[in-house]
Design a protein around this motif. Sequence first.
Motif, mmCIF file in Angstrom:
data_model
loop_
_atom_site.group_PDB
_atom_site.id
_atom_site.type_symbol
_atom_site.label_atom_id
_atom_site.label_comp_id
_atom_site.label_asym_id
_atom_site.label_seq_id
_atom_site.Cartn_x
_atom_site.Cartn_y
_atom_site.Cartn_z
ATOM 1 N N LEU A 53 -25.683 36.760 -7.687
ATOM 2 C CA LEU A 53 -25.119 35.412 -7.397
ATOM 3 C C LEU A 53 -24.975 35.283 -5.767
ATOM 4 C CD1 LEU A 53 -22.209 35.509 -9.914
ATOM 5 C CD2 LEU A 53 -24.178 34.184 -10.133
ATOM 6 N N GLY A 54 -25.105 36.150 -5.045
ATOM 7 C CA GLY A 54 -24.943 35.959 -3.490
ATOM 8 C C GLY A 54 -26.442 35.754 -3.000
ATOM 9 N N ARG A 55 -27.352 35.614 -3.511
ATOM 10 C CA ARG A 55 -28.772 35.626 -2.763
ATOM 11 C C ARG A 55 -28.851 34.144 -2.492
ATOM 12 N NH1 ARG A 55 -31.927 38.302 -7.944
ATOM 13 N NH2 ARG A 55 -31.340 40.642 -7.348
ATOM 14 N N PRO A 56 -29.505 33.807 -1.488
ATOM 15 C CA PRO A 56 -29.916 32.469 -0.921
ATOM 16 C C PRO A 56 -30.559 31.709 -2.065
ATOM 17 C CG PRO A 56 -31.329 34.179 0.073
ATOM 18 C CD PRO A 56 -30.067 34.955 -0.687
ATOM 19 N N ALA A 57 -30.519 30.526 -1.896
ATOM 20 C CA ALA A 57 -30.991 29.632 -2.781
ATOM 21 C C ALA A 57 -32.657 29.154 -2.189
ATOM 22 C CB ALA A 57 -30.366 28.317 -2.846
ATOM 23 N N HIS A 58 -33.445 29.349 -3.065
ATOM 24 C CA HIS A 58 -35.020 29.302 -2.846
ATOM 25 C C HIS A 58 -35.726 28.107 -3.415
ATOM 26 C CE1 HIS A 58 -34.954 32.949 -0.508
ATOM 27 N NE2 HIS A 58 -34.643 33.656 -1.565
ATOM 28 N N ASN A 59 -34.761 27.447 -4.379
ATOM 29 C CA ASN A 59 -35.328 26.350 -5.244
ATOM 30 C C ASN A 59 -34.639 25.152 -4.980
ATOM 31 O OD1 ASN A 59 -36.253 24.640 -7.110
ATOM 32 N ND2 ASN A 59 -37.185 26.226 -8.238
ATOM 33 N N ASP A 60 -34.696 24.078 -4.419
ATOM 34 C CA ASP A 60 -33.908 22.854 -4.587
ATOM 35 C C ASP A 60 -33.618 22.399 -5.917
ATOM 36 O OD1 ASP A 60 -33.994 22.844 -1.732
ATOM 37 O OD2 ASP A 60 -35.641 21.488 -1.397
ATOM 38 N N ARG A 61 -34.277 22.603 -6.731
ATOM 39 C CA ARG A 61 -33.651 21.943 -8.270
ATOM 40 C C ARG A 61 -32.729 22.843 -8.669
ATOM 41 N NH1 ARG A 61 -38.254 22.551 -12.219
ATOM 42 N NH2 ARG A 61 -38.447 24.554 -11.348
#
Length: 225
Positions: free
Chosen positions: A153-161
């Motif tokens: 859950l703490g990983r960065p977001a890599h997909n704008d969707r």
Amino acid sequence: MCQQHWTTVTASRFEHEQRGLARIRTALTALPRWRAWSNFTFATAEGQLFEVDLLIAVPNGLHLIELKSWRGSIEERDGKWVQHTEQGQLLGHGNAMALANHKSAALSRLLRAAGESVRVRCAICFTNDQLRIDLTALDRRRIHTVDTLIRMLGRPAHNDRHRMSSARVERLAEALEAMGITDEPSQLRQAGRPDLQSVVDRLFVTEEGDESLGVERPDTGGDVR
């Protein structure tokens, strides 16, 4: 802050689930931004009734989390999950990941209809760290302990969707309210909607369990040890 970010739609009736939710709730405070809804029920337009253990919005996406407090070990046989309990009993659980997929897809469709198009990703969290797991690599990608769940859950977001901004989370909360999540599944059943049990039935070979695997069918409520 934890109270503001966590919405308990209904209190769990099961002590083992309460412990699991408490562990996750405490661990979530290590994340900078999150919002969660626990123990709610929703009904689809097709009349299916689903119960959700936990829904968590974090910057990298929206996650439906199924909690399992099973003990002993779990393995896959012919596409079905079989638990070896600490008492030596074999219990068939159908395919818990397939059911979670079905549930998350149904919630995605309802949220879209309520005005918020978002992909709901699913995962299963085994809250008993001593459970031995022997499942396929594909399923294990979405299986977590409490510790690995928080790391995911703490990983960065890599997909704008998938990205959940603060504004999007607020719209999500409004959509959940609009679609009528509830703590009263009995009211929906009385309205003639089939409950989660009917979906579980279809994921089992027979209502008594899968005799070909030599396993019993578990009770869908309470703790299975």
